[in-house]
Design an enzyme around this catalytic site. Structure first.
Site, PDB file in Angstrom:
ATOM      1  N   HIS A 206       0.820  -1.219   0.000  1.00 49.39           N
ATOM      2  CA  HIS A 206       0.000   0.000   0.000  1.00 49.39           C
ATOM      3  C   HIS A 206       0.853   1.267   0.000  1.00 49.39           C
ATOM      4  CE1 HIS A 206       0.496   0.017   4.509  1.00 49.39           C
ATOM      5  NE2 HIS A 206       0.450   1.327   4.311  1.00 49.39           N
TER       6      HIS A 206
ATOM      7  N   ASP B  30       0.260  -7.492   1.555  1.00 51.52           N
ATOM      8  CA  ASP B  30       0.673  -6.095   1.716  1.00 51.52           C
ATOM      9  C   ASP B  30       2.192  -5.950   1.699  1.00 51.52           C
ATOM     10  OD1 ASP B  30       0.218  -3.382   1.887  1.00 51.52           O
ATOM     11  OD2 ASP B  30       0.155  -3.353   4.080  1.00 51.52           O
TER      12      ASP B  30
ATOM     13  N   SER C  46       4.798   2.562   8.055  1.00 42.39           N
ATOM     14  CA  SER C  46       4.441   1.402   7.242  1.00 42.39           C
ATOM     15  C   SER C  46       5.600   1.007   6.338  1.00 42.39           C
ATOM     16  CB  SER C  46       3.209   1.715   6.388  1.00 42.39           C
ATOM     17  OG  SER C  46       2.044   1.711   7.158  1.00 42.39           O
TER      18      SER C  46
END
Length: 336
Positions: free
Chosen positions: A83, A113, A189
């Site tokens: 993402h 992911d 992230s």
């Protein structure tokens, strides 16, 4: 009035500098601090800031970072979240040394992911993927990243749960996720989750802000086989059985009853009513212990096997329902 020194001597008290007492608690904190510092010193240079391709904002100021990543190999391979990459074909990378370069997207896997990039640089410091199957609840973890471009931001916590699942941005359930308490910030992230020896045991992937900073990370063992597929094919080719699972400890008596080699299995959490598993009669709560006669020790084993299996060719699943050991032939389809 006598000076303070003379007053002290007159009262028979020797004047001396007060220093903190060394207690077991202080020594323990020092050991904890030393462990964290050693990990930061060793792995920090391998953590990078990632910026999506685009023009700088007004005034020439660089855009806000899309996320973090870390170097997997000295020849420029990087690992981050899918993402973070989004639909970009190329990102800008900033190393802790200040070096800046572009990084091409090698491949993405939204189902886990994860994404692999290749930076235009060589002889880079890199981090090592550890063995996430050995993790224990309560274990110390260290999260590193470059949120908003602030390099080598560090937070610590413990593993609070294993085998979690949550939905990715494309709606698919990401299985076997690590839950931890190390505070994360926007832009963390894609950064590494590390153990006290500096080994990457997970890739930080999400934070639920409404839940007081619960962090999640994709296990390193999942990343290992996903990375190999992304480097070879640019994507993960996987067969789909139509159920989601989590790791489950097997009762020793149950394992002995059926003479099983392992003490863990993949417990079915949800069955797609339109998928192959539903048609084959599998149900929630079934414990899958083998695929094509090969024992399954974890969900990672199941996913790895499916990633190497061609759709349309039936596989044999061995599973436990209540106390009974059963077998079923199931024909996987190609995952969308």
């Amino acid at each position: 009035m006598l000076p303070d020194e003379e007053l002290g001597e007159e009262k028979g008290h020797a004047c001396h500098e007060v220093s903190p007492q060394t207690t077991p608690e202080v020594e323990m904190l020092d050991a904890y601090s030393r462990a964290v510092i050693a990990v930061v010193d060793a792995v920090g240079p391998a953590v990078v800031s990632l910026f999506t391709s685009g023009n700088p904002s007004h005034g020439g100021v660089e855009q806000q970072g899309a996320g973090s990543g870390f170097i997997l190999a000295p020849d420029g391979y990087l690992l981050t979240n899918s993402h973070v990459v989004g639909k970009s074909k190329q990102l800008r990378t900033v190393f802790t040394s200040g070096q800046k370069t572009t990084a091409a997207v090698v491949g993405r896997d939204p189902d886990t992911d994860l994404a692999v990039l290749r930076a235009e640089a060589t002889a880079l410091p890199y981090a090592t993927l550890g063995d996430s199957s050995q993790l224990r609840v309560g274990q110390l973890v260290i999260a590193m990243g470059n949120p908003l471009g602030f390099e080598s931001t560090v937070s610590t916590g413990v593993i609070s749960a294993l085998g979690r699942a949550f939905r990715s941005q494309n709606g698919r359930l990401i299985e076997n996720v690590i839950q931890h308490t190390a505070p994360l910030n926007p832009g963390n992230s894609g950064g590494p989750l590390l153990d006290s020896r500096g080994r990457v045991i997970g890739i930080n992937t999400a934070i639920i802000t409404a839940a007081q900073g619960i962090g999640f990370a994709i296990p390193a063992n999942t990343a290992k086989w996903v990375v190999s597929h992304l480097i070879r094919h640019g994507r993960v080719k996987r067969s789909y059985l139509g159920f989601h699972a989590r790791d489950r400890k097997l009762d020793r008596r149950l394992a002995r009853l059926h003479r099983l080699e392992q003490d863990t299995a993949a417990e079915i959490m949800m069955v797609d009513p339109q998928g192959p598993a539903s048609k084959a009669g599998l149900k929630e709560g079934d414990l899958v212990v083998a695929i094509d006669e090969n024992p399954l020790f974890s969900v990672d084993d199941l996913q790895r096997s499916l990633a190497e299996h061609k759709p349309g060719i039936a596989v044999r699943l061995m599973f436990i329902r209540r106390l009974e050991l059963l077998n079923v032939m199931i024909e996987p389809v190609e995952a969308n």
